[in-house]
Design an enzyme around this catalytic site. Structure first.
Site, PDB file in Angstrom:
ATOM      1  N   GLU A 274      -8.966 -42.705 -27.700  1.00 40.60           N
ATOM      2  CA  GLU A 274      -8.093 -41.828 -28.488  1.00 40.60           C
ATOM      3  C   GLU A 274      -7.040 -41.143 -27.623  1.00 40.60           C
ATOM      4  OE1 GLU A 274     -10.391 -39.150 -30.865  1.00 40.60           O
ATOM      5  OE2 GLU A 274     -11.280 -40.738 -32.066  1.00 40.60           O
TER       6      GLU A 274
ATOM      7  N   GLU B 264     -11.981 -32.080 -27.676  1.00 43.97           N
ATOM      8  CA  GLU B 264     -12.815 -33.185 -28.181  1.00 43.97           C
ATOM      9  C   GLU B 264     -11.838 -34.308 -28.515  1.00 43.97           C
ATOM     10  OE1 GLU B 264     -14.027 -35.984 -29.607  1.00 43.97           O
ATOM     11  OE2 GLU B 264     -14.199 -35.083 -31.608  1.00 43.97           O
TER      12      GLU B 264
END
Length: 594
Positions: free
Chosen positions: A55, A46
């Site tokens: 990210e 994730e």
């Protein structure tokens, strides 16, 4: 987090099955003496943000496939797809460009125009992530269908190299292409039977089943320049990305697969997007707000007024000049705001009419003001470094430091400010402070306890900024004035404290207190950074969309999902500390005081 993970694994009986490696994945070693005995055949991750790749998902996956997993591994999630929709929206475009500002004067209408550098600037490279479900459908016109722009198969080798993906479409309507709305969905399994989508309600097949999220929202991207599109005439939308960022452009025709259409990521070169964030652009472009300041200025400007403006990148100095101030000085403490305001003054042929001083206002000298005394000290007030509503009380400290430069009886605008508070029930925002408990049969109370322990030190007694126009809530109490600040007087030496209680007049779940500032420009004119309209009967709130309000979440010992029985009140103790400029506070439900 690694320590908590080890304890959670142990508590759930998986210590012999799960090994926690407290390293970045790029530091993990594989081999007989490594962190992993061999390459893995399942990759579970994730690594996503609202933009999907912000990210570092792409370089992390790229490294994992090269060094950590087998060639034909399975990945969970299996695949992600990014979607986009081209729209025209004056409201959203006002978050990115400076519009002409109109001022009614005794000589007729004056127009403050943006400099050409700002109009040409492609804007900030960063995405604007918001709760798109809270943007009314009347605020934009769809120019395209929802377009699948590109997909990433996480079970295969992933590349973090810069790339672009084009999608031809036929415009649904004629208009100005300005904004790209974007989101993504993920298929958790290879068959695509288990999916998770970030789509806003109008792109959902079952909008009534829409799940609220704050960790993943939707993206607003601004085209480098607005472009006209014609209904029925095909155009091509291009999604560009590097290893961390996505941006969009509009082209006449679809690019051939072998054609190089990669464009350099847009970067602001006008200074405005470095100084003003997106809500600040919207605030400056709010003509009603400008009219309110202009009306207040008309009541305080006198023949011979010497005006000093103290705010970051504010247009009030131009308003004061157009409305009749004899001389206007404005202070800009940052290099970015100084350069931007110089450009704005030049574009409006006012570089000789408004004097700009590049220094911190506390350091002003009589020479900076050409030996003149100030008869009007003016501020919005707005300062780029402010996060919480009361941080703009820096204006009060500036007023105190320039007291020697004010003539007797000088006017200060705004003349005062008030801190307001109200108890609310959030529709969804309470979830960010709600304990997880059991998740899919796994006990994660250890993480809940860790978070609660960290909050107990200080954070639970602090407010945090939130743009509440994105987070619907309902008032349980009436707005209450907590503290007042008299800008016509210097900052006091001693703390200012207020204690009291707020009666909860509507039933509901008391999730927190919302705080905001109201600035009293004149006795008859007040600008609110919080509530924009009187409360409705049901307590629904309309918040200033250009400002963040402060939210103080009530005690985490009270489950925010459980309504409280019987009449309730909330007690408060709020204190302003002149030495630091901080405001400390505590709010408590009446039945939890003991």
């Amino acid at each position: 987090m690694a320590d908590a993970a080890v304890k959670i694994v142990e508590k759930n009986g998986f210590s012999d099955k799960i090994k926690v490696i407290n390293k970045h994945s790029t530091e993990v070693t594989v081999g007989p003496d490594g962190d992993l005995p061999c390459r893995a055949n399942i990759l579970v991750t994730e690594l996503f943000d609202t933009e999907l790749i912000g990210e570092g998902a792409l370089p992390s996956y790229e490294h994992a496939h090269r060094h950590l997993v087998q060639e034909n591994c399975e990945a969970v999630p299996h695949k992600a797809t990014v979607y986009a929709q081209l729209v025209e929206s004056r409201r959203m475009w006002s978050w990115n460009k400076l519009f002409p500002v109109h001022v009614q004067t005794s000589l007729g209408e004056q127009v403050i125009v943006p400099p050409s550098e700002l109009e040409r600037c492609p804007g900030a490279p960063s995405v604007y992530d918001i709760q798109l479900n809270q943007v009314p459908s009347t605020d934009f016109t769809a120019l395209s269908d929802v377009l699948p722009m590109f997909s990433v198969d996480f079970s295969k080798q992933v590349s973090s190299s810069a790339a672009c993906h084009s999608k031809q479409f036929v415009p649904l309507a004629s208009g100005q292409a300005q904004v790209v709305l974007s989101w993504w969905d993920i298929e958790m399994d290879p068959e695509g039977k288990i999916t998770c989508t970030m789509a806003p309600f109008w792109a959902q097949t079952n909008p009534q089943e829409l799940q609220w999220r704050d960790h993943w929202m939707q993206c607003v991207y601004f085209l480098p320049q607005e472009e006209p599109v014609v209904q029925g005439s095909p155009r091509c939308l291009v999604a560009h990305h590097d290893d961390y960022c996505v941006w969009y452009s509009l082209q006449r025709t679809s690019a051939d697969e072998n054609e190089e259409v990669y464009q350099v990521r847009p970067v602001c070169d006008c200074q405005a997007h470095l100084l003003w964030n997106r809500p600040r652009f919207g605030e400056i472009n709010d003509q009603d707000r400008t009219d309110q300041y202009a009306q207040a200025l008309r009541t305080v400007l006198m023949p011979g007024t010497i005006c000093l403006c103290v705010s970051d990148g504010s247009l009030l100095s131009l308003l004061a000049h157009h409305l009749g101030a004899e001389q206007v000085f404005t202070v800009e403490s940052s290099a970015a705001s100084y350069r931007l305001m110089k450009r704005i003054f030049k574009a409006n042929h006012l570089e000789d009419k408004v004097s700009i001083i590049k220094k911190r206002p506390e350091l002003l000298t009589s020479a900076d003001l050409e030996g003149k005394k100030v008869s009007l000290l003016l501020g919005e007030p707005f300062f780029a470094t402010s996060l919480l509503p009361w941080h703009n009380l820096y204006f009060w400290y500036v007023r105190t430091s320039v007291d020697q430069h004010l003539e007797p009886g000088a006017v200060v605008m705004p003349q005062a400010a008030s801190l307001y508070a109200m108890i609310v029930e959030f529709r969804d925002l309470w979830r960010i402070r709600s304990p997880c408990g059991d998740c899919e049969g796994f006990d994660v109370h250890i993480m809940d306890d860790m978070i609660k322990h960290s909050l107990d030190f200080r954070e639970s007694r602090e407010a945090e900024p939130h743009p509440l126009w994105e987070y619907p809530c309902r008032s349980l109490s009436e707005p209450q004035q907590i503290l007042t600040f008299d800008f016509q007087q210097p900052v006091p030496q001693k703390p200012v404290r207020a204690e009291g209680s707020m009666e909860l007049r509507r039933p509901g779940k008391s999730h927190g207190a919302v705080l905001w500032m109201e600035y009293h420009l004149t006795p008859d004119s007040t600008v609110s950074t919080g509530l924009m309209n009187p409360l409705e009967d049901k307590g629904d709130c309309c918040w200033n969309p250009h400002c963040k309000q402060a939210v103080y979440f009530l005690s985490t010992t009270v489950d925010p999902r459980v309504p409280l029985d019987g009449p309730q009140s909330v007690s408060y103790a709020v204190e302003f500390h002149p030495l630091t400029g901080d405001i400390t506070m505590e709010f408590r439900l009446a039945d939890t005081l003991n």
